[in-house]
Design an enzyme around this catalytic site. Structure first.
Site, short mmCIF file in Angstrom:
data_model
loop_
_atom_site.label_atom_id
_atom_site.label_comp_id
_atom_site.label_asym_id
_atom_site.label_seq_id
_atom_site.Cartn_x
_atom_site.Cartn_y
_atom_site.Cartn_z
NE ARG A 34 -2.52 -0.14 3.64
CZ ARG A 34 -3.31 0.26 4.63
NH1 ARG A 34 -4.61 0.38 4.43
NH2 ARG A 34 -2.81 0.54 5.80
CB THR A 90 -2.47 7.12 -2.64
OG1 THR A 90 -1.76 5.88 -2.85
CG2 THR A 90 -1.65 8.27 -3.24
CG ASP A 124 2.60 -3.40 9.11
OD1 ASP A 124 2.79 -4.54 8.66
OD2 ASP A 124 2.67 -2.38 8.40
CG ASP A 155 6.31 -3.70 9.75
OD1 ASP A 155 7.00 -4.13 8.80
OD2 ASP A 155 5.98 -2.51 9.86
C1 PRP Z 1 -1.18 -4.89 4.26
C2 PRP Z 1 -2.02 -6.15 4.30
C3 PRP Z 1 -2.83 -6.05 3.04
C4 PRP Z 1 -3.03 -4.57 2.91
C5 PRP Z 1 -4.44 -4.28 3.35
O1 PRP Z 1 -0.11 -5.04 3.41
O2 PRP Z 1 -1.28 -7.31 4.39
O3 PRP Z 1 -2.18 -6.59 1.91
O4 PRP Z 1 -2.11 -3.93 3.78
O5 PRP Z 1 -4.73 -2.96 3.13
P1 PRP Z 1 -5.86 -2.49 2.12
O6 PRP Z 1 -7.05 -3.32 2.37
O7 PRP Z 1 -6.04 -1.05 2.51
O8 PRP Z 1 -5.33 -2.62 0.72
P2 PRP Z 1 1.03 -3.92 3.28
O9 PRP Z 1 0.72 -2.99 2.17
O10 PRP Z 1 1.26 -3.29 4.61
O11 PRP Z 1 2.28 -4.74 2.82
P3 PRP Z 1 3.10 -5.87 3.58
O12 PRP Z 1 2.20 -7.07 3.73
O13 PRP Z 1 4.24 -6.11 2.66
O14 PRP Z 1 3.55 -5.34 4.91
N1 URA Z 2 -2.33 -3.47 6.97
C1 URA Z 2 -1.97 -3.94 8.18
O1 URA Z 2 -0.99 -4.70 8.30
N2 URA Z 2 -2.68 -3.56 9.25
C2 URA Z 2 -3.75 -2.76 9.16
O2 URA Z 2 -4.38 -2.44 10.18
C3 URA Z 2 -4.11 -2.27 7.89
C4 URA Z 2 -3.39 -2.65 6.80
#
Ligand code: PRP
Ligand code: URA
Length: 210
Positions: free
Chosen positions: A105, A109, A201, A204
């Site tokens: 994400r 945005t 997160d 993380d």
């Molecule tokens: C997180 C999560 C989803 C997304 C959800 O990933 O694992 O893929 O956010 O958010 P949304 O519904 O608003 O699209 P992130 O972008 O943090 O990436 P990561 O898994 O690599 O940490």
């Molecule tokens: N992605 C995450 O990992 N946590 C949230 O709460 C939203 C998006």
């Protein structure tokens, strides 16, 4: 919020494990174990309507007509956080193919940005389970369903741990045919797009990169 095609788990084991997962004191090792365990339980719930076909086999005592899964199944983890859900789903369906989708994400945005997609031209499976712990704005889930439909898959399910009402609405508006299997539906998104109370997160916390 539309109630159709959303399946929050009511299983006590899921609720118990999810509470441990949410706890900010849960270390990455335990966090990964819990994600794997909850994912297995949710996969069990999400696969109860899979099609079966008849097969003839011999037990040590007799010939019988049994049943076997009729469709090829694909697990589609959204990187990074969805990766931790694969092992749990795979424990139940070891023959499932795994097709990774890389999305992150954009912090400003909140829109998904694609960085990995190696789907071949022709679909190799007929059912896909999208694996991602968090359904926040819904942008990542919608983008992944778009890719899978473009690939030619008709039966797609979303399996996640925590959803915000905003993400459920967005996925339903864009893809009303995609059922959502989820451990819990939380209250809202905060102003930076995190689910509240959520678990923080998910990527993380699994990978120790907070
Ligand atoms: C997180 C999560 C989803 C997304 C959800 O990933 O694992 O893929 O956010 O958010 P949304 O519904 O608003 O699209 P992130 O972008 O943090 O990436 P990561 O898994 O690599 O940490
Ligand atoms: N992605 C995450 O990992 N946590 C949230 O709460 C939203 C998006």
């Amino acid at each position: 919020m539309q109630k159709k095609n959303i399946f929050p788990s009511s299983h006590p084991l899921v609720a118990h494990k999810l509470t441990k997962l949410r706890d900010k004191n849960t270390e990455p090792k335990k966090f990964r174990e819990l994600i794997r365990e909850i994912s297995a339980l949710l996969t069990y719930e999400a696969t109860q309507d899979l099609a079966l076909e008849h097969v003839s086999i011999n037990t040590p005592l007799a010939a019988i007509e049994g049943t076997t899964l009729a469709q090829k199944i694909g697990l589609v983890p959204i990187l990074r956080a969805g990766l931790g859900m694969v092992e749990g789903a795979w424990e139940l369906m070891p023959s499932a193919e795994v097709w990774h989708i890389g999305l992150y994400r954009d912090e400003q945005t909140l829109m998904p940005v694609e960085y990995y997609n190696k789907l071949p031209v022709e679909p190799t499976v007929s059912v896909c389970l999208i694996l991602d712990p968090m359904l926040a704005t819904g942008g990542s889930a919608v983008a992944t369903v778009d890719m899978l439909k473009e690939w030619g898959v008709r039966m797609i399910k979303f399996v996640g741990l925590i959803a915000a009402p905003e993400g459920i609405s967005k996925l339903h508006e864009n893809h009303p045919d995609v059922p959502i299997y989820i451990a819990a539906i939380d209250e809202h998104l905060n102003d930076v797009g995190y689910i509240v109370p959520g678990l923080g997160d998910a990527g993380d916390r699994q990978y120790g990169t907070a």
